[in-house]
Design a protein around this motif. Sequence first.
Motif, short mmCIF file in Angstrom:
data_model
loop_
_atom_site.label_atom_id
_atom_site.label_comp_id
_atom_site.label_asym_id
_atom_site.label_seq_id
_atom_site.Cartn_x
_atom_site.Cartn_y
_atom_site.Cartn_z
N PHE A 15 2.42 -15.77 5.35
CA PHE A 15 3.15 -14.54 5.05
C PHE A 15 3.90 -14.75 3.74
O PHE A 15 4.72 -15.67 3.64
CB PHE A 15 4.15 -14.22 6.16
N ASP A 16 3.62 -13.90 2.76
CA ASP A 16 4.43 -13.89 1.55
C ASP A 16 5.56 -12.89 1.78
O ASP A 16 5.29 -11.72 2.08
CB ASP A 16 3.59 -13.41 0.36
N ALA A 17 6.80 -13.34 1.67
CA ALA A 17 7.93 -12.43 1.88
C ALA A 17 9.17 -12.99 1.20
O ALA A 17 9.49 -14.17 1.37
CB ALA A 17 8.20 -12.26 3.37
N PRO A 18 9.86 -12.15 0.42
CA PRO A 18 11.07 -12.64 -0.25
C PRO A 18 12.23 -12.86 0.72
O PRO A 18 13.13 -13.65 0.44
CB PRO A 18 11.40 -11.53 -1.25
N ALA A 72 19.06 -8.49 4.95
CA ALA A 72 17.75 -8.95 4.49
C ALA A 72 17.06 -7.85 3.69
O ALA A 72 16.39 -8.12 2.68
CB ALA A 72 16.89 -9.36 5.68
N ALA A 73 17.23 -6.60 4.13
CA ALA A 73 16.60 -5.48 3.43
C ALA A 73 17.17 -5.36 2.02
O ALA A 73 16.43 -5.17 1.05
CB ALA A 73 16.81 -4.19 4.20
N ALA A 74 18.49 -5.47 1.90
CA ALA A 74 19.12 -5.36 0.58
C ALA A 74 18.64 -6.48 -0.34
O ALA A 74 18.31 -6.26 -1.51
CB ALA A 74 20.64 -5.40 0.72
N TYR A 75 18.55 -7.68 0.23
CA TYR A 75 18.09 -8.82 -0.57
C TYR A 75 16.64 -8.61 -1.01
O TYR A 75 16.28 -8.81 -2.17
CB TYR A 75 18.22 -10.11 0.24
N ALA A 110 14.85 -8.25 -4.69
CA ALA A 110 13.89 -9.26 -5.12
C ALA A 110 12.50 -8.68 -5.39
O ALA A 110 11.60 -9.39 -5.80
CB ALA A 110 13.79 -10.36 -4.05
N SER A 111 12.34 -7.37 -5.17
CA SER A 111 10.99 -6.82 -5.19
C SER A 111 10.34 -6.84 -6.57
O SER A 111 9.13 -6.89 -6.69
CB SER A 111 11.00 -5.38 -4.64
N LYS A 112 11.16 -6.81 -7.61
CA LYS A 112 10.59 -6.81 -8.96
C LYS A 112 10.07 -8.18 -9.35
O LYS A 112 9.14 -8.32 -10.12
CB LYS A 112 11.65 -6.36 -9.97
N ASP A 113 10.71 -9.20 -8.82
CA ASP A 113 10.34 -10.56 -9.21
C ASP A 113 10.17 -11.38 -7.94
O ASP A 113 11.00 -12.21 -7.61
CB ASP A 113 11.46 -11.14 -10.10
N ARG A 114 9.09 -11.11 -7.23
CA ARG A 114 8.89 -11.74 -5.92
C ARG A 114 8.68 -13.24 -6.05
O ARG A 114 7.96 -13.69 -6.93
CB ARG A 114 7.69 -11.12 -5.21
N PRO A 115 9.31 -14.01 -5.15
CA PRO A 115 9.07 -15.45 -5.16
C PRO A 115 7.62 -15.73 -4.75
O PRO A 115 6.98 -14.92 -4.10
CB PRO A 115 10.05 -15.98 -4.11
#
Lengths: 250, 642
Positions: free
Chosen positions: B204-207, B447-450, B454-459
Amino acid sequence: MTYDGHFRVWRGDDGGELVDYTVEVNEGEVVLDIIHRLQATQTPDLAVRWNCKAGKCGSCSAEINGHPRLMCMTRMSIFEEADTITVTPMRTFPVIRDLVTDVSYNYEKARQIPAFEPPADLEPGEYRMAQVDVGRSQEFRKCIECFLCQDVCHVIRDHEDNKAAYAGPRFFIRAAELAMHPLDARNDRATFARDQQGVGLCNITKCCTEVCPENITITDNAIIPMKERVVDRHYDPLVWLGNKIRRREH
Amino acid sequence: MTDLERHAYDVLVIGAGGSGLRAAIEAREAGLRVAIVCKSLFGKAHTVMAEGGIAASMGNSNPHDNWQVHFGDTMRGGKFLNNPRMAELHAKEAPRRVWELETYGALFDRTPEGKISQRNFGGHEYARLAHVGDRTGLELIRTLQQKIVSLQQEDEREFGDAEARLKVFMELTITELMHDGGAPDGPVSGAFGYWRESGRFVLFDAPAVVLATGGIGKSFKVTSNSWEYTGDGHALALRAGAKLINMEFVQFHPTGMVWPPSVKGILVTESVRGDGGVLRNSEGKRFMFEYVPEVFRGQYATTEEEADGWYEDPEHNKRPPELLPRDEVARAINSEVKEGRGSEHGGVFLDVSTRLPADEIKRRLPSMHHQFLELADVDITAQPMEVGPTCHYVMGGIEVDPDTGASSVPGLFAVGEVTGGMHGSNRLGGNSLGDLLVFGQRTGAGAAAYAAAASKDRPTVIDASIDAVTATAEEPFQREGGESPYTLHQELQQVMNDLVGIIRREPEMQEALDKLADIRERAAHLSVEGRRQFNPGWHLALDLRNMLQVSECVARSALERQESRGGHTREDFPGMDAKWRSVNLACHLDPATGMVQLTRQQVPTIRDDLMHLFERSELEKYFTTEELADFQDVRQGEDDQS
């Protein structure tokens, strides 16, 4: 009080077979204890679902000598020491492996039932309901989703092709629970039970009620009242006329 | 990595109990794409086992109740080691979270006026627990499950895909968290695991990752916990670089079944006592009157007459001592049995049959009636139950920010039993379900706010990380002739039960650490037969690594804390020591060696306004003189000014 018990357990998938085992049985044990002992001592890869081991989660459903039961609530003391105890997976669902079946049918049916619709005119904290009124739905909310009622229901147990049109006893009680919920804002629960859930296919043999480990009176308290509501709503001329005039069904 | 299945989400929630589901609902309602992963089928999580109720100061049964009283009870229950901000948020927000469940369709038992009925429980000043008979956990999990289904129905209508924004991955185990770019001290970037059914690996890829994995009870032999409670989230967080606090505090519920052996440990709800049940020893004596500790003296009845009067008239009578916090009752039962006044099978007697009419028992405690009749041939409407302590809950866990559930590792959040701080050294009954809801909502929002930020620059997850965790997961198959994971697990449970159990002694804990090191070494060489497809032996082998790491945290912390407090009782240091009240023991893994390291840190300070909810005379029982140097009772202060 310890003895060697004789077990026949389903191994493999749909094309699997019954395999004989001799395994230690101790005082006070249940069938699930024996399955666990098999895993720990003879067959480390024996697949079985279980969680709470206290009859509360409804995970360890199987057929024991052909009867749908929870393994954690089936005591060894109901058998004779010389008996051979046969443990097979629930027959109504496809076998994945050993005692584990694919129960996704139930999750699909659950997703088709319109959710509880909260009353528009009440804020959280303002709900007032009498115990006597919530009690009826509470009986159905005791359901632990073991799916033994679904397993035993011959409408789908013996007729795979009925599955698409038939939701089964577990979801008839869900429909009844919502229909009897004192504050549910929908009034089309009976129509849904008829048109979408296929409640009409049930011919009230009460097999589901007999196997329910929570002793929910599925047939008498849920299915029959839902069938009656279907009749009241759709075949009573006065109700029919009233519905036409008020158009309350949505 | 041809065999790897890959998914990308905004928020990944690991665990589908009350806390995980509530967090997922919040994140999904914030408009994000959320995955929930759970080891069992959806709706089977351990929350289902919760019986008594949800503590929330709605004031339906007693109008004097409010969040301040609930906060005070929680702090007393935890012996003032709680994170005060967590206890405050919990007490303030629990009523709102309970009422919200009604809008999802929950049906609680009612008062005569039609409000939510509230029942008595240990350590709670007023009848405060919203409940449904003795199956409140089932109601909670089913309600949240059905809310999730309703959100999926919305997506079905809007997108033609019920799983467009919220998908449940059932029977999937996470074995490791992933870090951005593979940097072990970087933000998390997802998680790796396997389908239990097929053994196929999944990434699972998830920030943002929310750990909601519950507790650690399966490290102990006698426990009320299910197989899922193997400390996965605790261990995942440790290995990801987060800290665990308060791991020495393990709650032994005073009343588990003791007979027959196969059901030993299964929970007997505290509601039995809340509804009038009493504890007696083999001499027929209600022994709890002898065990009211100094800090609670004056708050509990001293005679049976007064205790019995309290159920009808709580204004003019004090509470029965059977309703002391769980740690006190568990220790008392332990002492009675040890001193030879136990029952035939090593417990004591819990009797409700002489206290309530049979019909009332069946109505209020239906699943207890059923459980004893089916599993022990005991009819609780006519006979007493035999009960004894059982490992039930871990107060310790991941250190998080109270307001958002964020851990010290960026992107890693945690909620529920896997966190530490809320309950201090001992959790009150009923505060767990409230914890799940209050912090589930907050952590889902955090977690949603974080994740949104982070959505523009996903880890990212790099291939080398995937190769490494795949190799670790497959190791047990590569070896032959090693020991069975079942054998090692049984040994671990025996060690923790016997040597780091309800009563602890230094030499025994030293011995436990030696034995844990030995089991760890042998576990590194264990082997598993068969294939990856639905292979419980392999599953246990992977879970065992987590249990060993978490057990070491428990043993090391327990050895370090030289006092007795809440869920940590030292025979060699029997008293509570005010100097230890302000100390949190924190565990982390040494990055170089991978071994558990222990540090001391300060318990967060209690704000002045919260301190003033207590009287000085009570605080003096817990705090040092220096800590109270500037403290004055509010009323006294007002008098001085006038």
